[in-house]
Write a protein that holds these residues in place. Structure first.
Motif, short mmCIF file in Angstrom:
data_model
loop_
_atom_site.label_atom_id
_atom_site.label_comp_id
_atom_site.label_asym_id
_atom_site.label_seq_id
_atom_site.Cartn_x
_atom_site.Cartn_y
_atom_site.Cartn_z
N TRP A 279 0.82 -1.19 -0.02
CA TRP A 279 -0.09 -0.03 -0.01
C TRP A 279 0.88 1.45 -0.03
O TRP A 279 1.81 1.34 0.88
CB TRP A 279 -0.87 0.12 1.23
N CYS A 280 0.40 2.14 -0.84
CA CYS A 280 1.11 3.46 -0.83
C CYS A 280 0.27 4.70 -0.76
O CYS A 280 -0.72 4.82 -1.42
CB CYS A 280 1.95 3.61 -2.31
N PHE A 281 0.80 5.61 0.42
CA PHE A 281 -0.05 6.76 0.56
C PHE A 281 0.73 8.00 0.13
O PHE A 281 2.10 8.16 0.22
CB PHE A 281 -0.16 6.88 2.27
N CYS A 282 0.21 8.92 -0.54
CA CYS A 282 0.43 10.12 -1.16
C CYS A 282 -0.37 11.10 -0.46
O CYS A 282 -1.13 11.85 -1.13
CB CYS A 282 0.53 10.25 -2.72
N PRO A 283 -0.21 11.63 0.92
CA PRO A 283 -1.09 12.42 1.57
C PRO A 283 -1.40 13.70 1.01
O PRO A 283 -2.24 14.43 0.97
CB PRO A 283 -0.67 12.42 3.11
N ASN A 284 -0.06 14.43 0.71
CA ASN A 284 -0.14 15.91 0.34
C ASN A 284 -1.11 15.99 -1.30
O ASN A 284 -1.72 16.84 -1.47
CB ASN A 284 1.12 16.40 -0.14
N ALA A 285 -0.75 15.09 -2.19
CA ALA A 285 -1.60 14.77 -3.44
C ALA A 285 -3.02 14.66 -3.11
O ALA A 285 -3.73 15.31 -3.74
CB ALA A 285 -1.13 13.76 -4.14
N LEU A 304 0.41 -4.95 7.39
CA LEU A 304 0.69 -4.64 5.90
C LEU A 304 2.07 -3.87 5.48
O LEU A 304 2.63 -3.36 6.48
CB LEU A 304 -0.47 -3.54 5.43
N ASN A 305 2.30 -4.26 4.30
CA ASN A 305 3.67 -3.32 4.01
C ASN A 305 3.27 -1.95 3.26
O ASN A 305 2.71 -1.88 2.29
CB ASN A 305 4.52 -4.29 2.92
N ASP A 338 8.84 6.42 14.51
CA ASP A 338 9.36 5.16 13.95
C ASP A 338 8.63 4.38 12.95
O ASP A 338 9.08 3.94 11.99
CB ASP A 338 9.42 4.33 15.38
N THR A 339 7.13 4.25 13.03
CA THR A 339 6.34 3.93 12.03
C THR A 339 6.42 4.77 10.71
O THR A 339 6.74 3.97 9.73
CB THR A 339 4.79 4.10 12.49
N LEU A 340 6.54 6.16 10.83
CA LEU A 340 6.52 6.87 9.71
C LEU A 340 7.94 6.51 8.67
O LEU A 340 7.96 6.41 7.67
CB LEU A 340 6.29 8.18 9.83
N LEU A 341 8.82 6.37 9.65
CA LEU A 341 10.31 5.99 9.10
C LEU A 341 10.18 4.89 8.18
O LEU A 341 10.79 4.64 7.07
CB LEU A 341 11.30 6.12 10.16
N GLN A 342 9.62 3.71 8.91
CA GLN A 342 9.66 2.58 8.33
C GLN A 342 8.82 2.75 7.07
O GLN A 342 9.32 1.90 6.02
CB GLN A 342 8.93 1.42 9.20
N TRP A 343 7.68 3.53 6.80
CA TRP A 343 7.04 3.63 5.73
C TRP A 343 7.75 4.22 4.51
O TRP A 343 7.70 4.04 3.49
CB TRP A 343 5.95 4.23 5.98
#
Length: 390
Positions: A279-285, A304-305, A338-343
């Motif tokens: 899964w990929c998030f692009c929040p600013n877009a 989930l990855n 830590d979570t955001l860095l992993q993502w």
């Protein structure tokens, strides 16, 4: 060799290292990671930096070939309007497209990005990627909702892929609303036969699900606007994601991008299928186009990855993974750094298949090193900035 000592080193793969010292060779390969200054050669200078050192960022979703559209599309108009604007602004002087893409490549490098999953509909960015300091995997994107021209479009995509020569490439579908079932089948056959990463735009707006469930909503108007007769298409009685998952290969990794309207039932639906979904998030877009964000909390602690992307400069003010992380932490305070860095690092490297080199700070790897400043402890703040060290 170079050595850096920071307030903390966050390797991502291990606990934070207070007063950590990282030594790299001239190629950015990590020689050692330690908190013991005595283990560093006594005649070797150590550069003291204030802040936190993290691995280079991985941007798993970008469109560098759309960089010339920066500031041309008004924000907040919704996906249907955005697509119309993309089509109207896409045609541009080749030199302008290439110059903007080169500037985007440099911007990503300066913002600490080391690898990019990039979408391409043509070969204009091929030469740029050959000489770039960044690692690129290029997804040759195929669009075509009419069954009759599926074979022609697929063959055209194969020709485009050849123009990227020795670069890492694969063929992929654009989105459920723009790819016919026949074209999905051709992509699946190709994916079953060899290595072929997939990256698919998923559930970017409510109209996408409405189109698949009931054949209603904005996409009917869009295809009428484009003069495309979709009379053959029948309502599927289920949303777009649940409709296309059975059409995808189970032999390749698949990245579902945006997921703005994905719900918990969709996540559970996917878990019942033998598919390698990322899964990929692009929040600013998402905020730029639809003025809303995915239901991020639904995805956390599901095993989930999850990765991060910037989308394009047509839908974003800059190409910066740190900016995406800051937006997520602002709107979802429960997300840890830590979570955001992993993502933003190792998860993207795993999806792209480069985690043996990138994504974590470990001896023998060449992940790139970023210095983060302006944190509140380990928490990102509006003042947090990134500086590329290596």
């Amino acid at each position: 060799m170079k050595s850096f000592r920071a307030d903390y080193v966050l390797p991502v793969c291990a606990d934070p290292i207070k007063n950590g010292i990282i030594t790299v060779d001239d190629h950015g390969k990590i020689i050692s990671v330690t908190d013991d200054e005595a283990s560093v050669a006594p005649d070797h200078p150590i550069e003291q930096v204030s802040g936190v050192i993290v691995p280079g960022f991985i941007n798993t979703h970008c469109h560098t070939e759309l960089s010339h559209m920066k500031d041309k599309i008004a924000a907040g108009g919704g996906l249907i309007s955005f697509i119309k604007d993309i089509l109207s602004f896409r045609a541009a002087d080749t030199a302008d497209v290439i110059a903007a893409a080169e500037a985007a490549d440099k911007q990503m490098y300066d913002n600490g990005i080391v690898a990019v999953g990039d979408i391409a509909n043509n070969s204009l960015t091929a030469q740029l990627k050959q000489k770039s300091k960044l690692y690129y995997h290029t997804f040759i994107e195929i669009l075509g909702f009419l069954p009759d021209n599926a074979a022609e479009l697929f063959e055209k995509a194969l020709v485009t892929a050849e123009e990227f020569k020795s670069l890492s490439t694969s063929l992929t579908a654009h989105a459920p609303y723009s790819v016919s079932k026949e074209l999905f089948k051709l992509i699946k056959q190709h994916s079953d036969a060899g290595s072929n990463l997939l990256s698919i735009h998923n559930q970017e707006c409510e109209d996408e699900n409405k189109f698949y469930r009931y054949k209603l909503g904005g996409f009917i108007d869009l295809y009428a606007h484009l003069g495309v007769d979709i009379g053959y298409f029948r309502p599927q009685a289920r949303n777009s994601l649940q409709s296309i998952i059975p059409l995808l290969t189970n032999r390749q990794k698949v990245l579902l991008v945006h997921n703005t309207c994905t719900n918990l039932k969709d996540i559970y639906f996917i878990k019942r299928f033998d598919r390698k979904i990322n899964w990929c998030f692009c929040p600013n877009a998402n905020l730029y186009i639809e003025k809303r964000l995915p239901k991020i909390e639904l995805f956390v602690n599901q095993g989930l990855n999850i990765t991060l992307g910037t989308d394009s400069l047509a839908s974003n003010s800059k190409l910066c993974i740190l900016s995406e992380m800051k937006t997520l932490q602002q709107h979802f305070p429960s997300l840890t750094t830590d979570t955001l860095l992993q993502w933003g690092t190792i998860n993207g490297a795993r999806f792209l298949g480069i985690d043996d080199e990138k994504g974590t700070i470990e001896k023998g790897k060449t992940p790139g090193l970023n210095l983060l400043t302006g944190l509140d402890g380990f928490k990102l703040t509006p003042d947090t900035q990134v500086k590329k060290l290596v």
